[in-house]
Scaffold this motif. Structure first.
Motif, PDB file in Angstrom:
ATOM      1  N   ALA A  53       0.839  -1.200   0.000  1.00  0.00           N
ATOM      2  CA  ALA A  53       0.000   0.000   0.000  1.00  0.00           C
ATOM      3  C   ALA A  53       0.874   1.251   0.000  1.00  0.00           C
ATOM      4  O   ALA A  53       0.580   2.227  -0.715  1.00  0.00           O
ATOM      5  CB  ALA A  53      -0.929  -0.008   1.209  1.00  0.00           C
ATOM      6  N   MET A  54       1.948   1.247   0.768  1.00  0.00           N
ATOM      7  CA  MET A  54       2.848   2.398   0.802  1.00  0.00           C
ATOM      8  C   MET A  54       3.543   2.589  -0.540  1.00  0.00           C
ATOM      9  O   MET A  54       3.765   3.716  -0.969  1.00  0.00           O
ATOM     10  CB  MET A  54       3.876   2.236   1.916  1.00  0.00           C
ATOM     11  N   TYR A  55       3.875   1.496  -1.218  1.00  0.00           N
ATOM     12  CA  TYR A  55       4.506   1.572  -2.538  1.00  0.00           C
ATOM     13  C   TYR A  55       3.604   2.327  -3.514  1.00  0.00           C
ATOM     14  O   TYR A  55       4.037   3.261  -4.189  1.00  0.00           O
ATOM     15  CB  TYR A  55       4.777   0.152  -3.047  1.00  0.00           C
ATOM     16  N   ARG A  60       2.118   7.413  -6.374  1.00  0.00           N
ATOM     17  CA  ARG A  60       1.079   8.406  -6.668  1.00  0.00           C
ATOM     18  C   ARG A  60       1.518   9.799  -6.225  1.00  0.00           C
ATOM     19  O   ARG A  60       1.364  10.776  -6.957  1.00  0.00           O
ATOM     20  CB  ARG A  60      -0.226   8.018  -5.977  1.00  0.00           C
ATOM     21  N   GLN A  61       2.105   9.904  -5.034  1.00  0.00           N
ATOM     22  CA  GLN A  61       2.553  11.202  -4.539  1.00  0.00           C
ATOM     23  C   GLN A  61       3.688  11.763  -5.382  1.00  0.00           C
ATOM     24  O   GLN A  61       3.764  12.967  -5.597  1.00  0.00           O
ATOM     25  CB  GLN A  61       2.996  11.082  -3.078  1.00  0.00           C
ATOM     26  N   GLU A  80      10.324   4.879  -9.067  1.00  0.00           N
ATOM     27  CA  GLU A  80      10.445   3.498  -8.602  1.00  0.00           C
ATOM     28  C   GLU A  80      11.354   3.405  -7.378  1.00  0.00           C
ATOM     29  O   GLU A  80      11.045   2.711  -6.410  1.00  0.00           O
ATOM     30  CB  GLU A  80      10.987   2.616  -9.735  1.00  0.00           C
ATOM     31  N   THR A  81      12.467   4.125  -7.410  1.00  0.00           N
ATOM     32  CA  THR A  81      13.409   4.102  -6.286  1.00  0.00           C
ATOM     33  C   THR A  81      12.771   4.651  -5.020  1.00  0.00           C
ATOM     34  O   THR A  81      12.893   4.066  -3.940  1.00  0.00           O
ATOM     35  CB  THR A  81      14.667   4.911  -6.641  1.00  0.00           C
ATOM     36  N   ILE A  82      12.078   5.752  -5.160  1.00  0.00           N
ATOM     37  CA  ILE A  82      11.422   6.370  -4.003  1.00  0.00           C
ATOM     38  C   ILE A  82      10.320   5.469  -3.466  1.00  0.00           C
ATOM     39  O   ILE A  82      10.176   5.287  -2.248  1.00  0.00           O
ATOM     40  CB  ILE A  82      10.879   7.765  -4.381  1.00  0.00           C
ATOM     41  N   ALA A  83       9.536   4.871  -4.361  1.00  0.00           N
ATOM     42  CA  ALA A  83       8.433   4.010  -3.928  1.00  0.00           C
ATOM     43  C   ALA A  83       8.952   2.745  -3.235  1.00  0.00           C
ATOM     44  O   ALA A  83       8.399   2.319  -2.221  1.00  0.00           O
ATOM     45  CB  ALA A  83       7.567   3.634  -5.127  1.00  0.00           C
TER      46      ALA A  83
END
Length: 106
Positions: A53-55, A60-61, A80-83
């Motif tokens: 869910a956080m990914y 999205r953010q 992708e790295t941040i997620a």
């Protein structure tokens, strides 16, 4: 009746054979710290759901921030790295709240 027994044994054998196909190579080893809240399998499932869910939320953010700052297209690798980092932090926080510490085999 005999056919039913053989059919049930065949289904059980197939289920056992397919159960060995599940890939658990990248799952961490969960070390209990104190008294865990849930068994390791349950805690891992709960925390994987939180991490997934956080990914999605982090991706999205990132896209929303890219739109707000005027970037025409968001950088897919950076998103992708941040997620993935956000999902990992969420998983580690959740698993520690469940009473475990993760140990990754490298």
């Amino acid at each position: 009746m005999v056919v039913g027994i053989f059919r049930a044994l065949g289904v059980a054998a197939m289920m056992m054979a397919l159960a060995g196909c599940i890939d658990r190579a990248n799952e961490p080893v969960l070390l209990a710290i104190g008294v865990p809240v849930n068994p390791p399998g349950v805690a891992h499932s709960i925390c994987m759901t939180d991490g997934n869910a956080m990914y999605g939320e982090a991706k999205r953010q990132y896209e929303v921030r890219a739109q707000l700052t005027g970037y025409a297209q968001a950088d897919a690798l950076e998103a992708e790295t941040i997620a993935r980092a956000a999902a990992h932090r969420q998983y580690v926080a959740c698993i520690s709240a469940q009473g475990y510490r993760t140990l990754y085999a490298n």
